[in-house]
Design an enzyme around this catalytic site. Sequence first.
Site, PDB file in Angstrom:
ATOM      1  CE1 TYR A 129       2.064  -6.714  12.887  1.00  0.00           C
ATOM      2  CE2 TYR A 129       1.232  -4.904  14.010  1.00  0.00           C
ATOM      3  CZ  TYR A 129       2.356  -5.527  14.107  1.00  0.00           C
ATOM      4  OH  TYR A 129       2.595  -5.199  14.603  1.00  0.00           O
ATOM      5  CD  GLN A 193       9.542  -7.281  11.974  1.00  0.00           C
ATOM      6  OE1 GLN A 193       9.788  -6.955  11.081  1.00  0.00           O
ATOM      7  NE2 GLN A 193      10.479  -6.955  13.594  1.00  0.00           N
ATOM      8  CG  ASN A 225       3.803   0.687  12.171  1.00  0.00           C
ATOM      9  OD1 ASN A 225       3.997  -0.363  11.072  1.00  0.00           O
ATOM     10  ND2 ASN A 225       5.246   0.391  12.869  1.00  0.00           N
ATOM     11  CB  THR A 248      -7.141   5.844  14.358  1.00  0.00           C
ATOM     12  OG1 THR A 248      -8.238   6.052  14.688  1.00  0.00           O
ATOM     13  CG2 THR A 248      -6.198   6.925  15.155  1.00  0.00           C
ATOM     14  CD  GLN A 270     -10.557   7.813  17.383  1.00  0.00           C
ATOM     15  OE1 GLN A 270     -11.179   7.676  18.421  1.00  0.00           O
ATOM     16  NE2 GLN A 270     -10.450   6.518  16.371  1.00  0.00           N
ATOM     17  CG  HIS A 273      -5.587   5.630  18.857  1.00  0.00           C
ATOM     18  ND1 HIS A 273      -5.737   4.809  19.037  1.00  0.00           N
ATOM     19  CD2 HIS A 273      -7.290   6.056  19.055  1.00  0.00           C
ATOM     20  CE1 HIS A 273      -7.268   3.886  19.699  1.00  0.00           C
ATOM     21  NE2 HIS A 273      -7.726   5.292  19.256  1.00  0.00           N
ATOM     22  CD  GLU A 339     -10.220   4.102  12.397  1.00  0.00           C
ATOM     23  OE1 GLU A 339      -9.783   3.471  12.410  1.00  0.00           O
ATOM     24  OE2 GLU A 339      -9.851   5.280  12.511  1.00  0.00           O
ATOM     25  CG  HIS A 340     -13.961   6.064  14.280  1.00  0.00           C
ATOM     26  ND1 HIS A 340     -12.245   5.719  14.073  1.00  0.00           N
ATOM     27  CD2 HIS A 340     -13.945   4.778  15.002  1.00  0.00           C
ATOM     28  CE1 HIS A 340     -11.744   4.373  14.198  1.00  0.00           C
ATOM     29  NE2 HIS A 340     -12.954   3.736  15.685  1.00  0.00           N
ATOM     30  CG  ASP A 373     -12.347   2.532  20.168  1.00  0.00           C
ATOM     31  OD1 ASP A 373     -12.607   2.386  18.987  1.00  0.00           O
ATOM     32  OD2 ASP A 373     -12.082   3.748  20.271  1.00  0.00           O
ATOM     33  CD  GLU A 427     -17.424 -15.325 -25.383  1.00  0.00           C
ATOM     34  OE1 GLU A 427     -16.753 -15.916 -24.520  1.00  0.00           O
ATOM     35  OE2 GLU A 427     -17.557 -14.245 -24.551  1.00  0.00           O
ATOM     36  CG  HIS A 432     -15.646 -22.158 -24.362  1.00  0.00           C
ATOM     37  ND1 HIS A 432     -14.193 -21.650 -24.553  1.00  0.00           N
ATOM     38  CD2 HIS A 432     -15.587 -21.603 -22.941  1.00  0.00           C
ATOM     39  CE1 HIS A 432     -13.602 -21.488 -23.988  1.00  0.00           C
ATOM     40  NE2 HIS A 432     -14.371 -21.011 -23.025  1.00  0.00           N
TER      41      HIS A 432
END
Length: 440
Positions: A129, A193, A225, A248, A270, A273, A339-340, A373, A427, A432
């Site tokens: 994506y 979608q 998103n 982010t 940052q 974004h 994240e960063h 980035d 068990e 088995h």
Amino acid sequence: MISRIDLRGRRLSRRELLAELPRAELDVEHAAAAVAPIIADVRDRGAAALRDLAERFDGVRPEHLRVPADVVQASVDVLDPQVRAALSETITRVRTVHAAQRPQDFTVDVAPGAQVRQRWLPVRRVGLYVPGGLAVYPSSVVMNVVAAQEAGVGSLAVVSPPQRDRDGLPDPVVLATCALLGVDEVYAVGGAQAIAMLAYGADGQTEADGAVLCEPVDVVTGPGNVYVAAAKRVVRGVVGIDAEAGPTEIAILADGNADPVHVAADLISQAEHDPLAASVLVTPSVELAGAVESKLVDLVESTFHRGRVATALGGTQSAVVLVDDLEAGLEVVNAYGAEHLEIQTENAAAVAERVTSAGAIFVGSFSPVSLGDYMAGSNHVLPTGGCAHFTSGLGVHSFVRAVQVIEYDADALGVVADRIVAFANAEGLPAHGDAVRARF
């Protein structure tokens, strides 16, 4: 413009510290309920649903849901030469780093005639994506595609939202980047979608679509998103996902040696974004905090996306956090799990070695997040919202799985046969043990 959180002189438990630190609020549960009907519609109606949803959410009804291969390739011809050079350099550096990530097979001889081998196998097919809302991200094409290619994935599908001013095609630089990477299966589909189409596949509707528009994938990766994140949550289990990416974020651990212009510029980069982007400075220096706050006022006024940046910096997810010393600052950033994470301190490399939770760590004044980035060679698809405590960023490992191969001969099985029977009986699973006895 940006709030302050003063933790000096306070000893907080981990639970109390997490409650104090800023974090963007993201209601994925609510979004999941909203996208569930969309996912069901795509699963049931395929291409027809995708066109209807594009018209509803993107303001355009794409003629071609799958972008024609010649259109993908032709986009390279109109690509700005400087952008092409930058993309080529990025691809080279990212490929170099990710080639080194490939895990190695191994063989263990447990005993004479008893062997366990581990093989790393790529997944069959992945869906990648690439966002296209407030900004377009050809860099995300590179990060997703190169990692999958270096893992050995044989089939790649890229999805990116149709653009109303591009006759329903994705952004041309996104298309050109796909072409430079040798990817010609690209879809003008975005949002929840797109995730549904990748997870379930989609039947075609027109002659151009064909009987099958898109085959289902095994893994879906890439940022988006809240609705993309929610859709990934809904289809998880049908397919694998990298993570539920949230807004982010950057955290900067800095002392009085840091340059306030560098720090302010990185916080702004940052915030650019998304209005929900988080920018957090952690410092024991009141003087640096004041200088950065002053620089923010000046720099925000002159930045291109000043409204978006001001909203992000002024939100509850952003703050300047004052601490007693660097030791306390490390405790804060490890609890935050950014994240960063930038380290702009004296002996930054040594400080960075003590970080235990971050998606990626940027060491020193000349390793800004912007480098990661685009051009560092590392991957910029990273865990957000504190997920760095338990997961890592995108890489070759995101597209491979370990398969163990067990091979024992009769003598080797015979050595442990009685113990297997004892274990099975303990068990309450005697069949088995019987399966082993049957061989002798």
